[in-house]
Write a protein that holds these residues in place. Structure first.
Motif, PDB file in Angstrom:
ATOM      1  N   LEU A 284       1.194 -68.263-160.268  1.00 28.07           N
ATOM      2  CA  LEU A 284       1.439 -66.855-159.968  1.00 28.07           C
ATOM      3  C   LEU A 284       2.770 -66.721-159.239  1.00 28.07           C
ATOM      4  CD1 LEU A 284       0.785 -66.382-156.662  1.00 28.07           C
ATOM      5  CD2 LEU A 284      -1.545 -66.694-157.480  1.00 28.07           C
ATOM      6  N   LYS A 285       3.388 -65.572-159.415  1.00 29.61           N
ATOM      7  CA  LYS A 285       4.691 -65.324-158.796  1.00 29.61           C
ATOM      8  C   LYS A 285       4.512 -64.512-157.530  1.00 29.61           C
ATOM      9  CE  LYS A 285       9.411 -63.923-159.951  1.00 29.61           C
ATOM     10  NZ  LYS A 285      10.321 -63.462-161.026  1.00 29.61           N
ATOM     11  N   VAL A 286       5.096 -64.995-156.456  1.00 26.14           N
ATOM     12  CA  VAL A 286       5.005 -64.298-155.177  1.00 26.14           C
ATOM     13  C   VAL A 286       5.911 -63.064-155.228  1.00 26.14           C
ATOM     14  CG1 VAL A 286       5.313 -64.496-152.677  1.00 26.14           C
ATOM     15  CG2 VAL A 286       4.592 -66.494-154.017  1.00 26.14           C
ATOM     16  N   PRO A 287       5.373 -61.883-154.888  1.00 25.26           N
ATOM     17  CA  PRO A 287       6.198 -60.669-154.938  1.00 25.26           C
ATOM     18  C   PRO A 287       7.411 -60.762-154.004  1.00 25.26           C
ATOM     19  CG  PRO A 287       3.860 -60.128-154.678  1.00 25.26           C
ATOM     20  CD  PRO A 287       3.985 -61.601-154.472  1.00 25.26           C
ATOM     21  N   ALA A 288       8.472 -60.091-154.376  1.00 31.18           N
ATOM     22  CA  ALA A 288       9.666 -60.047-153.532  1.00 31.18           C
ATOM     23  C   ALA A 288       9.309 -59.445-152.173  1.00 31.18           C
ATOM     24  CB  ALA A 288      10.755 -59.217-154.205  1.00 31.18           C
ATOM     25  N   GLY A 289       9.895 -59.989-151.126  1.00 32.67           N
ATOM     26  CA  GLY A 289       9.623 -59.492-149.783  1.00 32.67           C
ATOM     27  C   GLY A 289       8.290 -59.923-149.228  1.00 32.67           C
ATOM     28  N   SER A 290       7.688 -60.981-149.803  1.00 29.98           N
ATOM     29  CA  SER A 290       6.379 -61.467-149.356  1.00 29.98           C
ATOM     30  C   SER A 290       6.395 -62.988-149.258  1.00 29.98           C
ATOM     31  CB  SER A 290       5.273 -61.014-150.317  1.00 29.98           C
ATOM     32  OG  SER A 290       5.187 -59.602-150.391  1.00 29.98           O
ATOM     33  N   ILE A 291       5.344 -63.546-148.680  1.00 22.48           N
ATOM     34  CA  ILE A 291       5.197 -64.991-148.567  1.00 22.48           C
ATOM     35  C   ILE A 291       3.772 -65.390-148.951  1.00 22.48           C
ATOM     36  CG2 ILE A 291       6.986 -65.332-146.825  1.00 22.48           C
ATOM     37  CD1 ILE A 291       4.828 -65.248-144.669  1.00 22.48           C
ATOM     38  N   TRP A 292       3.635 -66.607-149.434  1.00 24.69           N
ATOM     39  CA  TRP A 292       2.321 -67.180-149.755  1.00 24.69           C
ATOM     40  C   TRP A 292       1.997 -68.187-148.656  1.00 24.69           C
ATOM     41  CZ3 TRP A 292      -1.294 -66.157-153.478  1.00 24.69           C
ATOM     42  CH2 TRP A 292      -2.316 -67.108-153.662  1.00 24.69           C
ATOM     43  N   VAL A 293       0.869 -67.992-147.971  1.00 20.22           N
ATOM     44  CA  VAL A 293       0.545 -68.819-146.808  1.00 20.22           C
ATOM     45  C   VAL A 293      -0.756 -69.577-147.023  1.00 20.22           C
ATOM     46  CG1 VAL A 293       1.772 -67.306-145.197  1.00 20.22           C
ATOM     47  CG2 VAL A 293      -0.652 -66.911-145.634  1.00 20.22           C
ATOM     48  N   MET A 294      -0.821 -70.776-146.442  1.00 22.73           N
ATOM     49  CA  MET A 294      -2.018 -71.601-146.511  1.00 22.73           C
ATOM     50  C   MET A 294      -2.176 -72.351-145.196  1.00 22.73           C
ATOM     51  SD  MET A 294      -1.493 -73.065-150.417  1.00 22.73           S
ATOM     52  CE  MET A 294      -3.080 -73.861-150.574  1.00 22.73           C
ATOM     53  N   GLY A 295      -3.431 -72.617-144.812  1.00 21.45           N
ATOM     54  CA  GLY A 295      -3.693 -73.421-143.628  1.00 21.45           C
ATOM     55  C   GLY A 295      -3.597 -74.894-143.954  1.00 21.45           C
TER      56      GLY A 295
END
Length: 252
Positions: free
Chosen positions: A186-197
């Motif tokens: 999946l593509k992360v939207p512009a101006g956003s971040i994908w986070v994981m613990g």
């Protein structure tokens, strides 16, 4: 006659303490310390508030979602200054962010003390940033991907960002890269971040909110700042650098 002899210069003998004291006038007695103390306390509180608001704030780790990097009860220092200058989150950083869309719904907050004096002290320390507030709804996770990146993880992993596999030595021992949630690509939207613990099996992160607005990504506007160090307990003191595995992605 020499011209200089016509000019009169004021002169007093050196070492004339009485003459100097007479010119300066009566000396003020020093202000008592108890009168200075309130001014010092107010100045310290104002300085602490400014530091909390614009520079650095301490946050408490409430859960084990970032173990073993961060343990429950650790106090981390968060850099709040660089976001004010437009610095965006980078892959690999550990960031604190406001709850983007009720990720913490149903989670109990910190319970205030029943003692009114202790509760007042807690509220005061929370106000200047030395303690978390009782109604604090913030999270801390690691940035895995940023806007425009393609991220995926299937089966036993590894996590792929823009087609490159991540080596993640910071994962909790026994934890698998995908946890129990496959995702992507999946593509992360512009101006956003994908986070994981870092403790993937015990972290309700972006993977668990893919059916919500933003597809699990966190808007950059929700980011409070980057966690730069563990400040307490002293036995756990350490900095939180970006792991080497993310350096290969910097040019992308």
């Amino acid at each position: 006659m020499n011209v200089l002899s016509r000019v009169r210069f004021p002169w007093k003998p050196r070492g004339s303490a009485q003459s100097a004291a007479a010119e300066e006038g009566p000396q003020r007695p020093p202000r008592p310390f108890w009168k200075e103390l309130p001014i010092l306390v107010v100045a310290a509180l104002v300085l602490a508030l400014l530091i909390k608001t614009f520079l650095v704030q301490a946050f408490s780790i409430p859960s084990g979602s970032m173990e073993d990097t961060l343990l429950v009860g650790d106090r981390v220092l968060v850099d709040k200054l660089t976001p004010h200058f437009g610095d965006k989150p980078s892959r690999g950083e550990v960031v604190v962010f406001h709850d983007p869309s009720d990720w913490l719904a149903g989670e109990p907050g910190r319970q205030p003390s029943s003692d009114p004096i202790v509760r007042g002290l807690q509220n005061g320390l929370s106000f200047i940033g030395l303690m978390p507030s009782a109604d604090e709804k913030d999270l801390i996770k690691r940035v895995i991907a940023v806007g425009g990146d393609t991220v995926a993880c299937q089966g036993d992993g590894p996590v792929h960002v823009n087609g490159k596999a991540l080596n993640e030595p910071y994962l909790y021992p026994g934890s698998t890269p995908c946890g129990d949630r496959n995702f992507g690509p999946l593509k992360v939207p512009a101006g956003s971040i994908w986070v994981m613990g870092d403790n993937r099996q015990h972290s309700a992160d972006s993977r668990y909110h893919m059916d919500e607005s933003g597809g699990g990504a966190v808007p950059e506007s929700k980011v409070i700042g980057r966690a730069i160090a563990v400040a307490w307990p002293l036995s756990q003191w350490k900095t939180l650098p970006i792991p080497d595995t993310f350096h290969q992605l910097r040019s992308q």
